[in-house]
Design a protein around this motif. Structure first.
Motif, PDB file in Angstrom:
ATOM      1  N   GLN A  63       0.778  -1.203  -0.104  1.00  0.00           N
ATOM      2  CA  GLN A  63       0.150  -0.017  -0.016  1.00  0.00           C
ATOM      3  C   GLN A  63       0.896   1.095   0.117  1.00  0.00           C
ATOM      4  OE1 GLN A  63      -3.808   0.068   0.143  1.00  0.00           O
ATOM      5  NE2 GLN A  63      -2.864  -1.760  -0.832  1.00  0.00           N
ATOM      6  N   ASP A  64       0.308   2.495   0.206  1.00  0.00           N
ATOM      7  CA  ASP A  64       1.132   3.673  -0.037  1.00  0.00           C
ATOM      8  C   ASP A  64       1.670   3.999   1.447  1.00  0.00           C
ATOM      9  OD1 ASP A  64       0.733   4.560  -2.631  1.00  0.00           O
ATOM     10  OD2 ASP A  64      -1.327   4.853  -2.054  1.00  0.00           O
ATOM     11  N   ARG A  65       2.250   5.222   1.601  1.00  0.00           N
ATOM     12  CA  ARG A  65       2.734   5.922   2.660  1.00  0.00           C
ATOM     13  C   ARG A  65       1.608   6.091   3.730  1.00  0.00           C
ATOM     14  NH1 ARG A  65       6.368  10.641   2.626  1.00  0.00           N
ATOM     15  NH2 ARG A  65       4.638  11.312   1.394  1.00  0.00           N
ATOM     16  N   ILE A  66       1.631   5.558   4.913  1.00  0.00           N
ATOM     17  CA  ILE A  66       0.909   6.045   6.179  1.00  0.00           C
ATOM     18  C   ILE A  66       1.733   6.661   7.271  1.00  0.00           C
ATOM     19  CG2 ILE A  66      -1.195   4.713   5.151  1.00  0.00           C
ATOM     20  CD1 ILE A  66      -0.832   2.814   7.551  1.00  0.00           C
ATOM     21  N   ASP A  67       3.261   6.137   7.076  1.00  0.00           N
ATOM     22  CA  ASP A  67       3.907   6.492   8.180  1.00  0.00           C
ATOM     23  C   ASP A  67       4.752   7.641   7.925  1.00  0.00           C
ATOM     24  OD1 ASP A  67       3.617   3.880  10.035  1.00  0.00           O
ATOM     25  OD2 ASP A  67       3.377   3.276   8.074  1.00  0.00           O
ATOM     26  N   PHE A  68       4.996   8.764   8.594  1.00  0.00           N
ATOM     27  CA  PHE A  68       5.799   9.880   8.379  1.00  0.00           C
ATOM     28  C   PHE A  68       6.732  10.446   9.296  1.00  0.00           C
ATOM     29  CE2 PHE A  68       1.592   9.548   6.441  1.00  0.00           C
ATOM     30  CZ  PHE A  68       1.876   9.896   4.906  1.00  0.00           C
ATOM     31  N   ILE A  69       7.655  11.104   8.785  1.00  0.00           N
ATOM     32  CA  ILE A  69       8.582  12.212   9.613  1.00  0.00           C
ATOM     33  C   ILE A  69       8.580  13.463   9.160  1.00  0.00           C
ATOM     34  CG2 ILE A  69      10.952  12.789  10.411  1.00  0.00           C
ATOM     35  CD1 ILE A  69      11.464   9.269  10.516  1.00  0.00           C
ATOM     36  N   TYR A  70       7.793  14.334  10.043  1.00  0.00           N
ATOM     37  CA  TYR A  70       7.748  15.660   9.371  1.00  0.00           C
ATOM     38  C   TYR A  70       8.745  16.485  10.344  1.00  0.00           C
ATOM     39  CZ  TYR A  70       3.208  15.059   7.183  1.00  0.00           C
ATOM     40  OH  TYR A  70       2.210  14.348   6.351  1.00  0.00           O
ATOM     41  N   TYR A  71       9.029  17.812   9.978  1.00  0.00           N
ATOM     42  CA  TYR A  71       9.932  18.617  10.548  1.00  0.00           C
ATOM     43  C   TYR A  71       9.538  19.951  10.376  1.00  0.00           C
ATOM     44  CZ  TYR A  71      13.051  19.698   6.678  1.00  0.00           C
ATOM     45  OH  TYR A  71      13.799  19.718   5.424  1.00  0.00           O
ATOM     46  N   LYS A  72       9.913  21.035  11.312  1.00  0.00           N
ATOM     47  CA  LYS A  72       9.926  22.417  11.092  1.00  0.00           C
ATOM     48  C   LYS A  72      11.094  22.852  11.818  1.00  0.00           C
ATOM     49  CE  LYS A  72       6.659  26.341  11.524  1.00  0.00           C
ATOM     50  NZ  LYS A  72       5.192  26.682  11.923  1.00  0.00           N
ATOM     51  N   GLY A  73      11.450  24.248  11.230  1.00  0.00           N
ATOM     52  CA  GLY A  73      12.536  25.063  11.763  1.00  0.00           C
ATOM     53  C   GLY A  73      13.516  25.251  11.021  1.00  0.00           C
ATOM     54  N   LYS A  74      14.136  26.787  11.146  1.00  0.00           N
ATOM     55  CA  LYS A  74      15.089  27.212  10.302  1.00  0.00           C
ATOM     56  C   LYS A  74      16.385  26.582  10.529  1.00  0.00           C
ATOM     57  CE  LYS A  74      16.325  31.479  12.542  1.00  0.00           C
ATOM     58  NZ  LYS A  74      16.402  33.011  12.496  1.00  0.00           N
ATOM     59  N   ASN A  75      16.756  25.955  11.516  1.00  0.00           N
ATOM     60  CA  ASN A  75      18.124  25.463  11.956  1.00  0.00           C
ATOM     61  C   ASN A  75      18.056  24.082  11.795  1.00  0.00           C
ATOM     62  OD1 ASN A  75      19.017  28.022  12.642  1.00  0.00           O
ATOM     63  ND2 ASN A  75      18.430  28.066  14.683  1.00  0.00           N
ATOM     64  N   ILE A  76      17.211  23.559  10.951  1.00  0.00           N
ATOM     65  CA  ILE A  76      17.147  21.889  10.769  1.00  0.00           C
ATOM     66  C   ILE A  76      17.000  21.681   9.234  1.00  0.00           C
ATOM     67  CG2 ILE A  76      14.884  21.756  11.618  1.00  0.00           C
ATOM     68  CD1 ILE A  76      15.725  19.054  12.699  1.00  0.00           C
ATOM     69  N   ARG A  77      17.723  20.706   8.687  1.00  0.00           N
ATOM     70  CA  ARG A  77      17.084  20.345   7.569  1.00  0.00           C
ATOM     71  C   ARG A  77      17.463  19.060   7.000  1.00  0.00           C
ATOM     72  NH1 ARG A  77      21.856  20.113   3.760  1.00  0.00           N
ATOM     73  NH2 ARG A  77      23.583  20.686   4.909  1.00  0.00           N
ATOM     74  N   ALA A  78      16.574  18.275   6.302  1.00  0.00           N
ATOM     75  CA  ALA A  78      16.829  16.837   5.916  1.00  0.00           C
ATOM     76  C   ALA A  78      17.709  16.606   4.841  1.00  0.00           C
ATOM     77  CB  ALA A  78      15.325  16.216   5.584  1.00  0.00           C
ATOM     78  N   VAL A  79      18.657  15.826   5.327  1.00  0.00           N
ATOM     79  CA  VAL A  79      19.589  15.535   4.233  1.00  0.00           C
ATOM     80  C   VAL A  79      19.520  14.105   3.418  1.00  0.00           C
ATOM     81  CG1 VAL A  79      21.063  16.980   5.114  1.00  0.00           C
ATOM     82  CG2 VAL A  79      21.540  14.614   5.804  1.00  0.00           C
TER      83      VAL A  79
END
Length: 297
Positions: free
Chosen positions: A245-261
């Motif tokens: 099936q599709d994605r139903i599990d997630f990792i979200y984030y917020k903030g100017k001093n963090i970025r996903a690499v």
């Protein structure tokens, strides 16, 4: 609520990399297909992953065994949710007057002097996404979905998080877990005839609410084309043949001093081993897991 400090492996003082893993381990790592303790298989995967923080769902009694094996600080939010951290846990968060601990809770950790807040999430599994009326109009599909409690749950969660979201540029916020619903970023015009979407294009409410609150979907940010990378995290038994099936599990984030690499999803048929960083493990869950690496300034 139980917060247990432990002596985990320390990061070097100059490291600001934070690897976060979110996984529904399925009733404490339950599996009829495994001759041993399935929780041990989950622990093997978690150790090999190298995750600094683990957002666990459906913990159900596995928490002490996982914590002892990893040697991490951990916060048992409820029978359902637990957070493990290689870094020290300096504060914990629950909001029982607004949203139950079965659904939501969090911690603040100290990443080499930089505080980061992380939250573990479970939204209700009904209405069941397997039964989504994809042959109907988007309006009717959303009405079917909105008849459940997930929309209300995520809005209550975002409401109690409002003060922390205002501080996200100073103290980054990461929110992951099992949302039990798809994403509008996956159900697009380009994917309507793929992945059993049955021609549907759907602006799923929960993911839209997360986006409205300023969160970035870490996996989709780094894999922007859902045609090439749908990022499956959910496997269920359809008759006697496993069906993706599709994605139903997630990792979200917020903030100017963090970025996903970096961000990947991992999933495997229950009868086949998972290959992870050169080793093979029995896979004990009906959910795939998400692992995102962040750089924190």
């Amino acid at each position: 609520m139980l917060f247990i400090p432990a002596c985990g492996q320390a990061k070097t003082p100059h490291s600001k990399e934070l690897k976060v893993l979110s996984w529904n381990i399925w009733h404490g790592g339950h599996s009829k297909a495994y001759p041993g303790t399935a929780c041990e298989a989950a622990i093997g995967i978690l150790k090999k992953s190298g995750a600094d923080v683990i957002l666990m769902i459906e913990t159900y009694g596995a928490s002490p065994m996982v914590a002892d094996s990893l040697g991490y600080d951990h916060f048992l939010i409820s029978d359902n949710l637990c957070i493990y951290s290689r870094y020290p846990i300096t504060d914990t968060y629950t909001f029982p007057d607004s949203i139950g601990t079965f659904n939501f809770g969090g911690v603040e950790i100290d990443v080499d002097g930089q505080p980061v807040r992380l939250f573990d999430t479970w939204l209700h599994y009904l209405p069941d996404m397997r039964l989504a009326p994809t042959d109907q109009t988007e309006q009717k599909i959303l009405a079917w979905d909105d008849a459940g409690t997930r929309d209300d749950e995520v809005r209550r969660i975002l409401s109690v998080m409002r003060p922390m979201l205002k501080e996200a540029d100073r103290i980054p916020v990461i929110m992951g877990g099992d949302f039990n619903v798809h994403s509008h970023l996956d159900w697009t015009e380009a994917t309507k005839n793929l992945y059993h979407h049955n021609g549907a294009v759907v602006g799923w409410t929960v993911s839209k609410e997360m986006q409205k609150a300023g969160f970035k979907d870490s996996y989709r940010e780094l894999h922007p084309d859902p045609v090439k990378n749908i990022g499956t995290t959910w496997l269920y038994d359809n008759d006697d043949k496993p069906t993706r099936q599709d994605r139903i599990d997630f990792i979200y984030y917020k903030g100017k001093n963090i970025r996903a690499v970096a961000s990947e999803t991992y999933n495997q048929e229950l009868t086949k081993p998972l290959e992870l960083n050169g080793d093979k493990f029995f896979y004990p869950s009906d959910h795939g897991f998400v692992m995102t690496t962040f750089k924190v300034k």
